[in-house]
Write an enzyme that holds these catalytic residues in place. Sequence first.
Site, PDB file in Angstrom:
ATOM      1  N   HIS A 189      12.138  -6.019 -20.805  1.00 34.89           N
ATOM      2  CA  HIS A 189      13.199  -5.227 -21.424  1.00 34.89           C
ATOM      3  C   HIS A 189      12.588  -5.315 -23.158  1.00 34.89           C
ATOM      4  O   HIS A 189      12.952  -4.466 -23.424  1.00 34.89           O
ATOM      5  CB  HIS A 189      13.643  -6.998 -21.767  1.00 34.89           C
ATOM      6  CG  HIS A 189      15.060  -6.935 -20.258  1.00 34.89           C
ATOM      7  ND1 HIS A 189      14.963  -8.365 -19.957  1.00 34.89           N
ATOM      8  CD2 HIS A 189      15.426  -6.727 -19.906  1.00 34.89           C
ATOM      9  CE1 HIS A 189      16.021  -8.602 -19.054  1.00 34.89           C
ATOM     10  NE2 HIS A 189      15.826  -7.390 -19.103  1.00 34.89           N
ATOM     11  N   GLU A 432      16.628  13.838  -0.928  1.00 36.77           N
ATOM     12  CA  GLU A 432      15.940  13.045  -1.330  1.00 36.77           C
ATOM     13  C   GLU A 432      14.744  12.816  -0.163  1.00 36.77           C
ATOM     14  O   GLU A 432      13.958  11.938  -0.156  1.00 36.77           O
ATOM     15  CB  GLU A 432      16.003  12.018  -2.211  1.00 36.77           C
ATOM     16  CG  GLU A 432      17.035  10.920  -2.123  1.00 36.77           C
ATOM     17  CD  GLU A 432      17.475   9.930  -3.174  1.00 36.77           C
ATOM     18  OE1 GLU A 432      17.042   9.876  -3.478  1.00 36.77           O
ATOM     19  OE2 GLU A 432      19.208   9.174  -3.124  1.00 36.77           O
ATOM     20  N   ASP A 456      10.788  11.163  -4.478  1.00 40.30           N
ATOM     21  CA  ASP A 456      11.492  10.681  -3.217  1.00 40.30           C
ATOM     22  C   ASP A 456      11.524  11.987  -2.384  1.00 40.30           C
ATOM     23  O   ASP A 456      10.470  11.474  -1.626  1.00 40.30           O
ATOM     24  CB  ASP A 456      12.903   9.784  -2.983  1.00 40.30           C
ATOM     25  CG  ASP A 456      12.679   8.817  -3.478  1.00 40.30           C
ATOM     26  OD1 ASP A 456      10.854   7.969  -4.053  1.00 40.30           O
ATOM     27  OD2 ASP A 456      14.211   8.092  -3.796  1.00 40.30           O
TER      28      ASP A 456
END
Length: 576
Positions: A189, A432, A456
Site C-alpha cells: 500500500h 495472452e 503472459d
Amino acid sequence: MIKGIGASSGIAMGKAFVIPTWEWDFPEEMINVTDLAKEFERLYNGIRSSKDELEHIKNDIVEVVGKESSHIFDAHLAILEDPVFMSEVEAVIQRQYKAAEVAVKEVIDKFVQMFDLIDDEYMKERAVDIKDVGNRLLKHLLGDVEPAEPLTDELHILVTKELTPSQMGRLDPNQVLGIVTMLGGMNSHVSIMSRALSIPYVLGLEGKLIRPIHTGDFLIIDGEEGSVYVNPDEETIRKYQEKKQNLLKLREHLQTLAHLPSVTKDGHEVQLAANINTVFETKDAIKYGASGVGLFRTEVLFMDRETLPSEEEQFQVYKQAAEQVGGNSLVIRTLDIGGDKQLDYYQLDDEENPALGYRAIRISLDMKDLFRTQLRAILRAGIFGKVKLMYPMISSVLELRRANELLEEAKAELEAAGIPYLHHIEVGIMIEVPSAALIADLLAKEVDFFSIGTNDLVQYILAVDRMNEKVAHLYEPYHPAVMRLLKHIVDSAQRAGISVSVCGELAGDPNALPIWLGLGITQLSVSVQSILHVKQQLLVSDMEACKQLLAKIMECTTSEEIKAILQETRRDRLSV
C-alpha cells in the site's frame, strides 16, 4: 551505494530524517478476575477510537491520493471489525487474565507470523496492514503516541525500517523529498501511495547497510534504479544533480508533446491509450494525452477488503472512469485474479503451478453470480461513455461463448429490472495464451477486438517464469517465436476486420515501436508513465519504413539479432 528496489521513480537529494523503530512497554502482571469487565471496556473503547482515527485519515487523504487509494483504510477498518480477530483477543483476556494491550500484541504477532510464513508476496505485504492496525490500537490502549511523522519543517528524505499506510497518510508530500525503508514490497500500500503522490521510493535495504543511516546524513535516492547513496562524494552529487536536471528537462519536453496528434512522420495515426488500476490514474492519463483507457484492471477494486464489492459500488467506479475519459474509449477487463493476485476473503487452493491453474476467466465462469454482478455493473456504466468489455485469459472459442452467454443473462436481468444499460456493448478478449494466439482466426469471428497481453503471452510461449531468477534471463520478448506468433494474431484480426491493440509491457517499450508499426497496429495501451516516451518515438517514426524493417526482423534467427536491428533503428530516428 546500496542497491535496493525502486518502488516509485524519480531522484531525491537531501538530508535524512530517521523514524526509529517504536518499542512498546507492556505490563507483566496478570489482571484480577474482578477487572475483566474493565479490561473488555478498555479494549472496545480502543477499537472505537482507532476506527474514528482511521475514518479521519481516510477523509483527509482522499483529495491527495484519490478515492481508490483511500480505500486502503477500509481494509484496516475491516481488520478491527473482524470477528476472528476480536474473539482471539477476547479469549486471551478472559482465559489468561492478560491486559488488553498484551492480548492485542500477542494476537497481532500471531497473525503477522502466520502471514509471513505464507509463500506469497501479496500475503506477506498484508502483514504490514495487520501490524499497522495493531500499533494503532496499542497506541490508544497504552496512551502512547508513536513517532508517526518527522517533527521537522525542513525538506527531508524519510528513512525508517517499515512505513505503514497510516504513517504514509499523515505525511506532508510537500516536505518529503523521498522515502527509504528497510522492508516493504513493490505492490504494498505504501508503494502504491508513493507512486500516486510521485514521491521517489526505494525499499529493501534490510541487511545491506554497512552502518545505520542517521538523521542528518545526506542521501541521494534513485527510485528508477533502486539505488541509495549515503553521504556521497562531490562527484556523485554533481552527477545526480545533472541527472535530475536532465530528467526534469526531459519531462518538460515530453509534456509539450502531450496534446500533439499521435501521428507518424508519414501521416498514420496511432492511438496511445493508458493501462490503469484505479480511477485516480485517469487524471494523469488525460494529462499525458492518452486517447482513452485501453486496459482498466478491475481486480484492484476486489482486493484489500473483507467482502466482494457490490454491483452498485462497482457501477459507481466504472461510471466515474467513463465520465473522466470523456468521449474516449474505456476498455474494462473483467476480474483477473488467481496466480499472484489473491483475495483476502476468498482463499484459492494452493496449486502446483498457479500460472496454469484456476484463474481469470476460469474463475468467472465458475463463480457465475460474481461474474454476472460485474457484467451488470459494466453494462450500466456503459451509458455514461464509450465503454467496452474485455475478457482475460480466453483459451478457446467455447470459453468465449460461455462468457457471452452470461453477458446475455446479465442484460436480461437489467432489462427485467428496468435498469438502463448499454445494449450493444463492444466485446473483446485478451490474447495472452498460446492456444488463443493459434486460433486467433477463429476467435476473431466472434469478437469486436483483440488486445494482446504480451507479458503472459511471452511467458507461456517460452515456458519461462520471469519472476524466477534462475530462468528470468530466458524471458525474451524479442524471441523469433514471439515475433511470428504476434504476426499471426495481427494478420488474423486484420483479415476479420476487427481492431487489435497491444497492452503488455512490450507495448510501452520505445524499442519495440517499429514492430507494432510494421505489423500495422494503430492502437497501443501502455502505463501512464510510458505514454509520452512512446509518443516521442512515434512522432519521428515512418510506418512504411517499419513495414520493410519487419520483413527483415522476420528473417532473424535470434533475439539478439532482432534487438540489434531495433536499437540501431532507434538511434537513427533520434539522430534525425
